[in-house]
Design an enzyme around this catalytic site. Structure first.
Site, PDB file in Angstrom:
ATOM      1  N   ASN A 224       1.421   2.159   1.156  1.00 30.84           N
ATOM      2  CA  ASN A 224       0.492   3.047   0.832  1.00 30.84           C
ATOM      3  C   ASN A 224       1.125   4.555   0.853  1.00 30.84           C
ATOM      4  OD1 ASN A 224      -1.530   1.044   0.112  1.00 30.84           O
ATOM      5  ND2 ASN A 224      -2.336   0.981   2.416  1.00 30.84           N
ATOM      6  N   HIS A 225       0.458   5.213  -0.009  1.00 31.45           N
ATOM      7  CA  HIS A 225       0.607   6.895   0.115  1.00 31.45           C
ATOM      8  C   HIS A 225       0.135   7.478   1.355  1.00 31.45           C
ATOM      9  CE1 HIS A 225       1.011  11.226  -0.844  1.00 31.45           C
ATOM     10  NE2 HIS A 225       1.975  10.831  -1.752  1.00 31.45           N
ATOM     11  N   PRO A 226       0.814   8.249   2.309  1.00 31.20           N
ATOM     12  CA  PRO A 226       0.410   8.628   3.272  1.00 31.20           C
ATOM     13  C   PRO A 226      -0.720   9.603   3.292  1.00 31.20           C
ATOM     14  CG  PRO A 226       2.415   9.970   3.038  1.00 31.20           C
ATOM     15  CD  PRO A 226       2.176   8.754   1.864  1.00 31.20           C
ATOM     16  N   MET A 231      -3.364   4.421  -3.764  1.00 29.42           N
ATOM     17  CA  MET A 231      -2.038   4.875  -4.039  1.00 29.42           C
ATOM     18  C   MET A 231      -1.089   3.838  -3.436  1.00 29.42           C
ATOM     19  SD  MET A 231      -0.420   8.456  -4.946  1.00 29.42           S
ATOM     20  CE  MET A 231       0.899   8.879  -6.063  1.00 29.42           C
TER      21      MET A 231
END
Length: 394
Positions: A224-226, A231
């Site tokens: 996952n995008h931080p 996303m």
């Protein structure tokens, strides 16, 4: 087709392993005449495998090979004669080795003031770690990259490629090109250098800036995008997809594409802020909803509404995919003993210099072109034979 942008430039390549050769590969791919200089007899062992293996063939294509003994007086004098005539010298030795061999910047620039001397190291040319040997995985750990790579709450994880080596190599190549531009006005060369550590600290990009600006310490987030959601990676009926729908516009287009009311009706997912706040619950819900779709169907439907979505390929699938095949990301090179090898082309595309159908040549065997190259640098036949006889070249 017009002459390649770097045609006419002569490059002495003393690099080993991967970072340095990555820099030189850009030069040779775009027309520079590169002479790979190795000691005789060359050590066949290497962290990048044997010369006939895929790694070294991909790193050293389009070069010519010369074996020259810098510890031999005649060999060193021959080397200096070559330095006088080249444009670029690339090395990745530690400082004490450069000094011992008398191939440091001060020595060589005094012989050729127009020389662009390019160096790559693990930790920089100066500083408390400058004498340390640096390899990719060590720097992946020391740059912070491994602390943000891997599953959430899991162990530190290396990237699946030599990311710090190739990053530093690309930055060094950029520096060489900048120095060439500078030389057109100044008439002088200069020392260009970078390191694996400098390259990776820069490559951290927004993750690094989160710390430098706010003191945030990024953590592992798995796939996952931080800072944005959804996303990341999600599970379908027959595999996984990557999806990026972090804005309201993209989110609701995604819901239209999958014709879903369950996610749309949940107030916990009604806004960007709510989706980020409730990302764990949303991830679970999305994985449940997407189980009714196969990967191919979902990728087609979601891309059709303008939301980024793609399958997760293995390396073979990536190269055989329709778009990669259309881009012709591979092309062959002919080797004198192992035959035709298929290698990966430069990713740079230039309208005035379209890619050729083949590489000029495969990676050379050590010393394959020694006599030929020496002749081009002004050595007559008698001098070449003498260099062979005293063990200066092979």
């Amino acid at each position: 087709m017009s002459e390649l942008p770097l045609a006419g430039l002569k490059v002495l390549d003393l690099t080993i392993a991967r970072a340095g050769p990555t820099a030189v590969r850009l030069l040779t791919d775009w027309g520079a005449d590169v002479f790979k200089l190795e000691p005789p007899p060359s050590d066949p062992g290497s962290i990048t495998g044997g010369r006939h293996g895929p790694d070294e063939q991909n790193l050293h294509r389009n070069k010519r090979g010369i074996c020259l003994n810098l510890k031999n007086e005649a060999g060193y004098e021959a080397f200096l004669q070559m330095v006088e005539q080249v444009d670029i010298f690339v090395e990745n030795f530690r400082a004490p080795v450069k000094a011992k061999l008398k191939i440091d910047y001060e020595t060589l620039s005094a012989i050729n003031p127009r020389l662009i001397y390019a160096s790559i190291s693990g930790f920089g040319q100066e500083g408390p770690y400058s004498d340390r040997a640096g390899v990719d995985q060590i720097v992946q750990g020391m740059s912070g990259l491994m602390s943000i790579t891997g599953q959430k709450g899991g162990e530190p994880t290396r990237a699946g490629i030599a990311i710090s080596d190739t990053t530093a190599g690309m930055f060094l190549a950029q520096g060489i090109l900048l120095a060439l531009i500078s030389r057109t006005t100044s008439g002088k060369g200069q020392w260009v250098h970078t390191s694996l550590l400098e390259g990776m600290l820069c490559k951290l990009d927004f993750q690094g800036a989160r710390y430098t600006m706010r003191g945030d310490i990024p953590q592992t987030q798995g796939n996952n995008h931080p800072t944005s959601f959804p996303m990341g990676t999600f599970k379908c009926k027959d595999g996984y997809i990557n999806l990026a729908a972090p804005t309201d516009r993209m989110w609701y287009r995604f819901l239209d594409a999958i014709d879903d009311n369950e996610l749309r009706s949940d107030p916990l997912f009604s806004s960007v802020r709510n989706r980020m706040k409730n990302k764990d619950k949303l991830e679970t819900s999305m994985n449940s909803v997407l189980q009714k779709f196969d990967v191919a169907t979902l990728v087609e439907r979601v891309n059709k509404v303008g939301v980024p979505c793609g399958p997760i390929f293995n390396v073979g699938e990536a190269f055989e995919d329709t778009q990669a095949k259309f881009l012709k990301m591979t092309k062959p090179a002919k080797h004198r003993t192992i035959g035709e090898v298929n290698l990966i082309r430069s990713p740079i595309n230039m309208s005035a210099h379209p890619h050729t159908e083949t590489f000029d040549s495969a990676a050379p065997d050590p010393g394959e072109h020694t006599a030929e190259v020496l002749a081009e640098f002004g050595f007559v036949q008698e001098q070449i034979e003498e260099l062979y006889s005293v063990g200066a070249v092979s």
